[in-house]
Write a protein that holds these residues in place. Structure first.
Motif, PDB file in Angstrom:
ATOM      1  N   PHE A 162      32.833 -44.915 -37.969  1.00 10.92           N
ATOM      2  CA  PHE A 162      31.479 -44.833 -38.508  1.00 10.92           C
ATOM      3  C   PHE A 162      30.606 -45.989 -38.008  1.00 10.92           C
ATOM      4  O   PHE A 162      31.064 -47.128 -37.890  1.00 10.92           O
ATOM      5  N   ALA A 163      29.352 -45.647 -37.738  1.00 12.27           N
ATOM      6  CA  ALA A 163      28.329 -46.661 -37.487  1.00 12.27           C
ATOM      7  C   ALA A 163      27.355 -46.645 -38.656  1.00 12.27           C
ATOM      8  O   ALA A 163      27.106 -45.592 -39.260  1.00 12.27           O
ATOM      9  N   TYR A 164      26.821 -47.828 -38.958  1.00 13.55           N
ATOM     10  CA  TYR A 164      25.881 -47.968 -40.073  1.00 13.55           C
ATOM     11  C   TYR A 164      24.608 -48.619 -39.540  1.00 13.55           C
ATOM     12  O   TYR A 164      24.667 -49.703 -38.948  1.00 13.55           O
ATOM     13  N   VAL A 165      23.477 -47.959 -39.752  1.00  9.36           N
ATOM     14  CA  VAL A 165      22.203 -48.389 -39.172  1.00  9.36           C
ATOM     15  C   VAL A 165      21.198 -48.664 -40.297  1.00  9.36           C
ATOM     16  O   VAL A 165      20.978 -47.806 -41.157  1.00  9.36           O
ATOM     17  N   THR A 166      20.572 -49.842 -40.263  1.00 10.56           N
ATOM     18  CA  THR A 166      19.521 -50.142 -41.241  1.00 10.56           C
ATOM     19  C   THR A 166      18.210 -49.498 -40.800  1.00 10.56           C
ATOM     20  O   THR A 166      17.805 -49.602 -39.640  1.00 10.56           O
ATOM     21  N   ASN A 167      17.536 -48.839 -41.755  1.00  9.24           N
ATOM     22  CA  ASN A 167      16.243 -48.204 -41.509  1.00  9.24           C
ATOM     23  C   ASN A 167      15.193 -48.954 -42.320  1.00  9.24           C
ATOM     24  O   ASN A 167      15.070 -48.780 -43.535  1.00  9.24           O
ATOM     25  N   THR A 168      14.417 -49.820 -41.650  1.00  7.94           N
ATOM     26  CA  THR A 168      13.575 -50.769 -42.363  1.00  7.94           C
ATOM     27  C   THR A 168      12.451 -50.110 -43.151  1.00  7.94           C
ATOM     28  O   THR A 168      12.085 -50.572 -44.239  1.00  7.94           O
ATOM     29  N   GLN A 169      11.884 -49.028 -42.637  1.00  7.53           N
ATOM     30  CA  GLN A 169      10.742 -48.413 -43.307  1.00  7.53           C
ATOM     31  C   GLN A 169      11.148 -47.242 -44.204  1.00  7.53           C
ATOM     32  O   GLN A 169      10.290 -46.519 -44.715  1.00  7.53           O
ATOM     33  N   PHE A 226      20.138 -61.631 -38.549  1.00 11.99           N
ATOM     34  CA  PHE A 226      20.213 -60.867 -37.307  1.00 11.99           C
ATOM     35  C   PHE A 226      21.395 -61.372 -36.475  1.00 11.99           C
ATOM     36  O   PHE A 226      21.389 -62.497 -35.998  1.00 11.99           O
ATOM     37  N   GLY A 227      22.434 -60.541 -36.336  1.00 14.14           N
ATOM     38  CA  GLY A 227      23.600 -60.929 -35.555  1.00 14.14           C
ATOM     39  C   GLY A 227      24.883 -60.774 -36.343  1.00 14.14           C
ATOM     40  O   GLY A 227      24.943 -60.067 -37.353  1.00 14.14           O
ATOM     41  N   GLN A 228      25.928 -61.453 -35.885  1.00  8.54           N
ATOM     42  CA  GLN A 228      27.240 -61.389 -36.538  1.00  8.54           C
ATOM     43  C   GLN A 228      27.316 -62.520 -37.553  1.00  8.54           C
ATOM     44  O   GLN A 228      27.678 -63.644 -37.238  1.00  8.54           O
ATOM     45  N   ALA A 279      35.762 -56.463 -43.044  1.00  7.45           N
ATOM     46  CA  ALA A 279      37.020 -55.711 -43.076  1.00  7.45           C
ATOM     47  C   ALA A 279      37.931 -56.165 -44.217  1.00  7.45           C
ATOM     48  O   ALA A 279      38.717 -55.377 -44.740  1.00  7.45           O
ATOM     49  N   ALA A 280      37.827 -57.429 -44.627  1.00  5.51           N
ATOM     50  CA  ALA A 280      38.706 -57.952 -45.677  1.00  5.51           C
ATOM     51  C   ALA A 280      38.459 -57.280 -47.025  1.00  5.51           C
ATOM     52  O   ALA A 280      39.392 -57.064 -47.799  1.00  5.51           O
ATOM     53  N   THR A 281      37.196 -56.952 -47.308  1.00  3.89           N
ATOM     54  CA  THR A 281      36.859 -56.326 -48.582  1.00  3.89           C
ATOM     55  C   THR A 281      36.505 -54.847 -48.440  1.00  3.89           C
ATOM     56  O   THR A 281      36.320 -54.159 -49.443  1.00  3.89           O
ATOM     57  N   ASN A 282      36.407 -54.373 -47.194  1.00 10.24           N
ATOM     58  CA  ASN A 282      35.984 -52.998 -46.911  1.00 10.24           C
ATOM     59  C   ASN A 282      34.605 -52.728 -47.521  1.00 10.24           C
ATOM     60  O   ASN A 282      34.363 -51.676 -48.117  1.00 10.24           O
ATOM     61  N   ARG A 283      33.729 -53.693 -47.325  1.00 10.98           N
ATOM     62  CA  ARG A 283      32.358 -53.571 -47.806  1.00 10.98           C
ATOM     63  C   ARG A 283      31.372 -53.877 -46.688  1.00 10.98           C
ATOM     64  O   ARG A 283      31.698 -54.597 -45.729  1.00 10.98           O
ATOM     65  N   ILE A 284      30.182 -53.333 -46.827  1.00 18.69           N
ATOM     66  CA  ILE A 284      29.113 -53.522 -45.852  1.00 18.69           C
ATOM     67  C   ILE A 284      28.017 -54.338 -46.524  1.00 18.69           C
ATOM     68  O   ILE A 284      27.629 -54.055 -47.661  1.00 18.69           O
ATOM     69  N   TYR A 285      27.531 -55.344 -45.804  1.00 17.30           N
ATOM     70  CA  TYR A 285      26.511 -56.239 -46.350  1.00 17.30           C
ATOM     71  C   TYR A 285      25.217 -56.092 -45.562  1.00 17.30           C
ATOM     72  O   TYR A 285      25.225 -56.096 -44.325  1.00 17.30           O
ATOM     73  N   VAL A 286      24.100 -55.961 -46.306  1.00 17.47           N
ATOM     74  CA  VAL A 286      22.796 -55.655 -45.716  1.00 17.47           C
ATOM     75  C   VAL A 286      21.767 -56.663 -46.221  1.00 17.47           C
ATOM     76  O   VAL A 286      21.577 -56.812 -47.430  1.00 17.47           O
ATOM     77  N   ALA A 287      21.086 -57.366 -45.301  1.00 21.01           N
ATOM     78  CA  ALA A 287      20.040 -58.316 -45.676  1.00 21.01           C
ATOM     79  C   ALA A 287      18.708 -57.587 -45.815  1.00 21.01           C
ATOM     80  O   ALA A 287      18.301 -56.852 -44.910  1.00 21.01           O
ATOM     81  N   ASN A 288      18.031 -57.804 -46.947  1.00 19.53           N
ATOM     82  CA  ASN A 288      16.779 -57.103 -47.250  1.00 19.53           C
ATOM     83  C   ASN A 288      15.588 -58.068 -47.219  1.00 19.53           C
ATOM     84  O   ASN A 288      15.479 -58.965 -48.052  1.00 19.53           O
ATOM     85  N   TRP A 289      14.687 -57.838 -46.259  1.00 15.43           N
ATOM     86  CA  TRP A 289      13.519 -58.693 -46.036  1.00 15.43           C
ATOM     87  C   TRP A 289      12.554 -58.684 -47.221  1.00 15.43           C
ATOM     88  O   TRP A 289      12.109 -59.732 -47.683  1.00 15.43           O
ATOM     89  N   PHE A 290      12.190 -57.516 -47.722  1.00 12.13           N
ATOM     90  CA  PHE A 290      11.201 -57.434 -48.799  1.00 12.13           C
ATOM     91  C   PHE A 290      11.753 -57.873 -50.151  1.00 12.13           C
ATOM     92  O   PHE A 290      11.052 -58.491 -50.943  1.00 12.13           O
ATOM     93  N   PHE A 327      13.213 -53.007 -47.035  1.00  5.88           N
ATOM     94  CA  PHE A 327      13.139 -53.422 -45.635  1.00  5.88           C
ATOM     95  C   PHE A 327      14.451 -54.060 -45.162  1.00  5.88           C
ATOM     96  O   PHE A 327      14.523 -55.237 -44.815  1.00  5.88           O
ATOM     97  N   PRO A 328      15.529 -53.274 -45.126  1.00  2.02           N
ATOM     98  CA  PRO A 328      16.830 -53.802 -44.696  1.00  2.02           C
ATOM     99  C   PRO A 328      16.852 -54.108 -43.198  1.00  2.02           C
ATOM    100  O   PRO A 328      16.341 -53.332 -42.391  1.00  2.02           O
ATOM    101  N   GLU A 329      17.420 -55.238 -42.844  1.00  2.00           N
ATOM    102  CA  GLU A 329      17.476 -55.647 -41.429  1.00  2.00           C
ATOM    103  C   GLU A 329      18.921 -55.874 -40.974  1.00  2.00           C
ATOM    104  O   GLU A 329      19.599 -54.968 -40.552  1.00  2.00           O
ATOM    105  N   GLY A 330      19.438 -57.105 -41.101  1.00  2.00           N
ATOM    106  CA  GLY A 330      20.785 -57.381 -40.614  1.00  2.00           C
ATOM    107  C   GLY A 330      21.852 -56.659 -41.415  1.00  2.00           C
ATOM    108  O   GLY A 330      21.720 -56.471 -42.623  1.00  2.00           O
ATOM    109  N   ILE A 331      22.932 -56.260 -40.722  1.00  3.17           N
ATOM    110  CA  ILE A 331      24.023 -55.530 -41.370  1.00  3.17           C
ATOM    111  C   ILE A 331      25.341 -55.881 -40.699  1.00  3.17           C
ATOM    112  O   ILE A 331      25.431 -55.941 -39.470  1.00  3.17           O
TER     113      ILE A 331
END
Length: 320
Positions: free
Chosen positions: A234-241, A310-312, A272-283, A264-268
């Motif tokens: 799976f790929a996970y893509v942030t959609n800011t708008q 933005f990045g790893q 793997a250790a927690t099997n969770r995805i983390y998303v940074a939200n600008w707004f 306004f999600p940006e970095g993602i």
């Protein structure tokens, strides 16, 4: 019996603290307040808030060096953070506009994309005065290095292409066309696929690095960054708008779900250790947490003003 229970209780408490101390960490750039929030990924506490340069954007982390590198676009610099002491220990001056940033797998070279001067710098992490550079396409943004360290991949936003660079010679080996305005990029964990988010095209380009064939998958409005699950599925893509994350099945080549997150999600990144995805939200000045098994949004964690990351940005402490 009471004595045994006290001993057991003390042991469990010690074990809990030990696990928290060794948990992975997320380094979240807060562009609106010139700080980095350090997030413990075991209990989601904020371990530190660190002052850096002006308008921090990009993140690269190294467990072996015990350092995090932060690109500061407005102060034209890179802040170097000690990840044990949670403090800035060095500042690298970068003439131009540093945005994308990445480390080689051996952490010996730091790559910095200069958005303004259309170049990428290669900086020796053991002697940061030793620098090389390569001219690249217009407005280089996301960058990432192959698992073997031999190739650097760069998304050139205003050239609508990806450049492949030999890391030894810094020669541009190839350019691959993408959709309009590629920005965030990543590699699948097996290193076989390169993924680039096309901001204006509302799409994801997926390039097979063996055949060089590219395919395009529709995502949400104004996508920004992308991460891939450890199993390459799976790929996970942030959609800011759209305030969502698109879930892309890479075997079916289609979007299978959209997850509502913060504003306004940006970095993602995928932990793997927690099997969770983390998303940074600008707004919303927060980080959203997604359970990767259920693809459900389970929590929002307050961070700082205008979080980007933005990045790893996940520092892997559990396997180091």
């Amino acid at each position: 019996m009471k004595y045994i229970l006290r001993i057991l209780s003390s042991f469990l408490l010690f074990l809990t603290f030990s696990l928290l101390a060794q948990a992975n960490e997320a380094y979240i750039t807060n562009q609106g307040e010139n700080t980095v929030s350090v997030l413990n990924l075991a209990d989601h506490s904020i371990l530190a808030t660190i002052a850096v340069g002006k308008s921090p954007v990009g993140v690269a982390v190294s467990a072996s060096l015990g350092k995090a590198y932060i690109s500061n676009v407005d102060s034209q610099s890179v802040s170097v953070i000690d990840t044990e002491k949670y403090e800035v220990i060095d500042t690298l001056n970068i003439t131009g506009s540093p945005v994308g940033i990445a480390l080689s797998p051996d952490s010996k070279t730091l790559y910095v994309a200069d958005w303004n001067d259309n170049r990428v710098l290669a900086i020796d992490t053991s002697d940061t005065s030793q620098r090389r550079e390569v001219s690249i396409g217009k407005a280089p943004a996301g960058i990432i290095i192959s698992p073997d360290g031999s190739k650097l991949y760069v998304a050139n936003r205003d050239s609508n292409d990806l450049a492949i660079i030999d890391t030894q010679s810094l020669e541009v080996l190839q350019r691959i066309a993408t959709g309009e305005h590629p920005f965030g990029i990543t590699l699948s964990p097996d290193g076989k696929q390169l993924l680039a988010v096309n901001v204006y095209a509302n799409s994801l380009s997926v390039i097979d690095l063996e055949t060089q064939q590219s395919r395009t998958i529709a995502v949400g409005e104004h996508p920004y960054c992308v991460t891939v699950s450890p199993d390459n599925r799976f790929a996970y893509v942030t959609n800011t708008q759209a305030d969502t994350v698109s879930v892309i099945d890479l075997e079916q080549d289609k979007e299978t779900a959209r997850i509502h997150v913060g504003g306004f999600p940006e970095g993602i990144n995928y932990d793997a250790a927690t099997n969770r995805i983390y998303v940074a939200n600008w707004f919303d000045n927060s980080v959203s947490v997604i359970d990767a098994n259920s693809h459900k949004h389970i929590q929002d964690i307050p961070t700082g003003k205008q979080s980007r990351a933005f990045g790893q940005f996940i520092l892997n402490k559990t396997s180091h």
